[in-house]
Design a protein around this motif. Structure first.
Motif, mmCIF file in Angstrom:
data_model
loop_
_atom_site.group_PDB
_atom_site.id
_atom_site.type_symbol
_atom_site.label_atom_id
_atom_site.label_comp_id
_atom_site.label_asym_id
_atom_site.label_seq_id
_atom_site.Cartn_x
_atom_site.Cartn_y
_atom_site.Cartn_z
ATOM 1 N N ALA A 87 1.844 12.543 21.129
ATOM 2 C CA ALA A 87 1.953 14.004 21.268
ATOM 3 C C ALA A 87 2.382 14.637 19.953
ATOM 4 N N ASP A 88 3.288 13.972 19.248
ATOM 5 C CA ASP A 88 3.762 14.461 17.950
ATOM 6 C C ASP A 88 3.753 13.291 16.960
ATOM 7 N N PRO A 89 2.821 13.284 16.039
ATOM 8 C CA PRO A 89 2.705 12.153 15.110
ATOM 9 C C PRO A 89 3.667 12.204 13.922
ATOM 10 N N THR A 90 4.563 13.188 13.887
ATOM 11 C CA THR A 90 5.432 13.386 12.718
ATOM 12 C C THR A 90 6.257 12.149 12.394
ATOM 13 N N LEU A 91 6.942 11.592 13.409
ATOM 14 C CA LEU A 91 7.803 10.426 13.162
ATOM 15 C C LEU A 91 6.973 9.241 12.679
ATOM 16 N N TYR A 92 5.823 9.039 13.274
ATOM 17 C CA TYR A 92 4.958 7.935 12.850
ATOM 18 C C TYR A 92 4.629 8.065 11.370
ATOM 19 N N ARG A 93 4.245 9.241 10.941
ATOM 20 C CA ARG A 93 3.880 9.455 9.545
ATOM 21 C C ARG A 93 5.076 9.271 8.620
ATOM 22 N N GLN A 94 6.249 9.713 9.071
ATOM 23 C CA GLN A 94 7.446 9.534 8.252
ATOM 24 C C GLN A 94 7.793 8.057 8.085
ATOM 25 N N LEU A 95 7.695 7.301 9.183
ATOM 26 C CA LEU A 95 8.029 5.881 9.130
ATOM 27 C C LEU A 95 7.043 5.103 8.267
ATOM 28 N N VAL A 96 5.760 5.387 8.427
ATOM 29 C CA VAL A 96 4.756 4.684 7.631
ATOM 30 C C VAL A 96 4.938 5.020 6.150
ATOM 31 N N GLY A 97 5.226 6.290 5.854
ATOM 32 C CA GLY A 97 5.479 6.671 4.464
ATOM 33 C C GLY A 97 6.666 5.923 3.884
ATOM 34 N N SER A 98 7.718 5.772 4.674
ATOM 35 C CA SER A 98 8.901 5.024 4.220
ATOM 36 C C SER A 98 8.572 3.550 4.019
ATOM 37 N N LEU A 99 7.750 2.992 4.890
ATOM 38 C CA LEU A 99 7.364 1.589 4.759
ATOM 39 C C LEU A 99 6.477 1.364 3.538
ATOM 40 N N VAL A 100 5.638 2.344 3.227
ATOM 41 C CA VAL A 100 4.820 2.242 2.017
ATOM 42 C C VAL A 100 5.727 2.102 0.794
ATOM 43 N N TYR A 101 6.792 2.895 0.740
ATOM 44 C CA TYR A 101 7.724 2.799 -0.391
ATOM 45 C C TYR A 101 8.459 1.466 -0.377
ATOM 46 N N LEU A 102 8.713 0.936 0.804
ATOM 47 C CA LEU A 102 9.422 -0.344 0.904
ATOM 48 C C LEU A 102 8.593 -1.498 0.346
ATOM 49 N N THR A 103 7.281 -1.342 0.311
ATOM 50 C CA THR A 103 6.431 -2.414 -0.226
ATOM 51 C C THR A 103 6.584 -2.566 -1.738
ATOM 52 N N VAL A 104 7.352 -1.693 -2.377
ATOM 53 C CA VAL A 104 7.617 -1.843 -3.816
ATOM 54 C C VAL A 104 8.258 -3.197 -4.109
ATOM 55 N N THR A 105 9.105 -3.676 -3.202
ATOM 56 C CA THR A 105 9.746 -4.979 -3.379
ATOM 57 C C THR A 105 9.469 -5.923 -2.217
ATOM 58 N N ARG A 106 8.631 -5.494 -1.266
ATOM 59 C CA ARG A 106 8.376 -6.316 -0.081
ATOM 60 C C ARG A 106 6.888 -6.611 0.081
ATOM 61 N N PRO A 107 6.346 -7.540 -0.705
ATOM 62 C CA PRO A 107 4.930 -7.888 -0.558
ATOM 63 C C PRO A 107 4.611 -8.492 0.799
ATOM 64 N N ASP A 108 5.634 -8.995 1.503
ATOM 65 C CA ASP A 108 5.399 -9.632 2.797
ATOM 66 C C ASP A 108 4.946 -8.654 3.872
ATOM 67 N N ILE A 109 5.148 -7.349 3.669
ATOM 68 C CA ILE A 109 4.689 -6.370 4.658
ATOM 69 C C ILE A 109 3.522 -5.529 4.138
ATOM 70 N N ALA A 110 3.004 -5.892 2.965
ATOM 71 C CA ALA A 110 1.940 -5.084 2.356
ATOM 72 C C ALA A 110 0.702 -4.998 3.243
ATOM 73 N N TYR A 111 0.300 -6.132 3.841
ATOM 74 C CA TYR A 111 -0.932 -6.122 4.642
ATOM 75 C C TYR A 111 -0.793 -5.238 5.877
ATOM 76 N N VAL A 112 0.257 -5.444 6.659
ATOM 77 C CA VAL A 112 0.386 -4.684 7.898
ATOM 78 C C VAL A 112 0.631 -3.201 7.627
ATOM 79 N N VAL A 113 1.332 -2.879 6.544
ATOM 80 C CA VAL A 113 1.541 -1.468 6.201
ATOM 81 C C VAL A 113 0.222 -0.822 5.797
ATOM 82 N N HIS A 114 -0.624 -1.571 5.094
ATOM 83 C CA HIS A 114 -1.943 -1.036 4.735
ATOM 84 C C HIS A 114 -2.773 -0.784 5.991
ATOM 85 N N VAL A 115 -2.558 -1.610 7.045
ATOM 86 C CA VAL A 115 -3.296 -1.429 8.301
ATOM 87 C C VAL A 115 -2.827 -0.172 9.037
ATOM 88 N N VAL A 116 -1.515 -0.037 9.235
ATOM 89 C CA VAL A 116 -1.024 1.115 10.005
ATOM 90 C C VAL A 116 -1.214 2.427 9.234
#
Length: 313
Positions: A87-116
């Protein structure tokens, strides 16, 4: 401003000059900057985002002890049509954006973050569930980070791979590559290819072209820093057909559609910039950037990337 280098006199001169023109304060050695934590030991540097990740988990309200061993279930294939629209995608977009920044030092989540990240426009409940699985994996691996050794050589090497037709929606492939400076991971990528490949060789060759482009940039950057790579950079690939095409001057029907990529990679092979080397699937370090894995295989790939889980002694 961050001033780096090992010439203390030059650093002091720069600081004095800046003091004369700007109001500034010397905060001492770098320890925390924009969510990045830097630790120093005699063995090198340790880079992590533990506090950033902990703050993210706290903001979402994940305070229990439940964690997951991998960021993505191997049985989950995300599409734009499964689940119910949020109904409101705001939180989803905020979380994914934060996870994208987390991939700066976390290559282990790079694939799944690229998917979501592919569902930012119209996320659904199953996509949101996947994001929470990533967060629970992060909760169990808060101290994961990158270690840059102070005693290793400064030789650049690379690995390239592609997951052929892995996207269930349009059958596009996923490119994955990573670069090491000796045994320190310095660059990586997980990205969906823009065109659908009709063979695994085609998808692998597109990945090779992307990896070669990054390789050239890194060699230029290292040279600017005074670290000249005197020999060709070894680029590992587990697809022998792609390697054979790269060394074959005769184009035929199988390579017309990737002719530009063929010329690009072959040119740098002839110039002595790149050396394509076959690698076994067992030693291929980039699988973690192209698909989901079971816990045992996932942990094996993490060890291949030299991902640090504690500050090295």
């Amino acid at each position: 401003m961050i001033i780096t280098g090992d010439d203390s006199v030059a650093i002091s001169d720069v600081q004095c000059y800046l003091h004369q023109h700007f109001e500034m304060k010397d905060l001492g050695p770098l320890s925390y900057f924009l969510g990045l934590e830097v630790s120093y030991t005699s063995n090198g540097y340790y880079l992590s985002q533990a506090k950033y990740a902990a703050d993210l988990l706290s903001r979402v309200g994940i305070t229990d002890s439940s964690t997951t061993s991998t960021p993505l279930d191997t049985n989950v294939k995300l599409t734009p049509f499964d689940g119910t629209p949020l109904a409101d995608p705001t939180l989803y977009r905020q979380l994914v954006g934060s996870l994208v920044y987390l991939t700066v030092t976390r290559p282990d989540i790079a694939y799944v973050v690229h998917v979501v990240s592919q569902f930012m426009v119209a996320p659904r409940t199953i996509h949101f569930t996947t994001v929470f699985r990533i967060l629970r994996y992060v909760k169990g691996t808060l101290v994961h980070g990158l270690h840059f050794s102070a005693h290793s050589s400064l030789t650049l090497s690379a690995y390239s791979d592609a997951d052929w037709a892995g996207d269930p929606t349009d059958r596009c492939s996923t490119t994955g590559y990573c670069f090491f400076l000796s045994d320190s991971l310095i660059s990586w990528r997980s990205k969906k290819q823009t065109a659908t490949s009709r063979s695994s060789t085609e998808s692998e060759y597109r990945a090779l072209a992307d990896a070669t482009s990054e390789l050239i940039c890194l060699r230029w950057l290292l040279e600017d820093m005074g670290i000249k790579q005197s020999s060709p950079t070894v680029l590992h690939c587990d697809n022998r057909s792609a390697i054979q095409i790269a060394h074959n001057d005769v184009f035929h029907e199988r390579t017309k559609h990737i002719e530009t990529d063929c010329h690009f990679v072959r040119q740098h092979i002839k110039h002595g910039t790149v050396q394509l080397t076959p690698v076994s699937s067992e030693d291929q370090s980039t699988y973690i950037f192209t698909k989901a894995h079971l816990p045992g295989r996932f942990q094996f790939l993490l060890r291949k990337l030299k991902l640090a889980s504690i500050i090295p002694p």
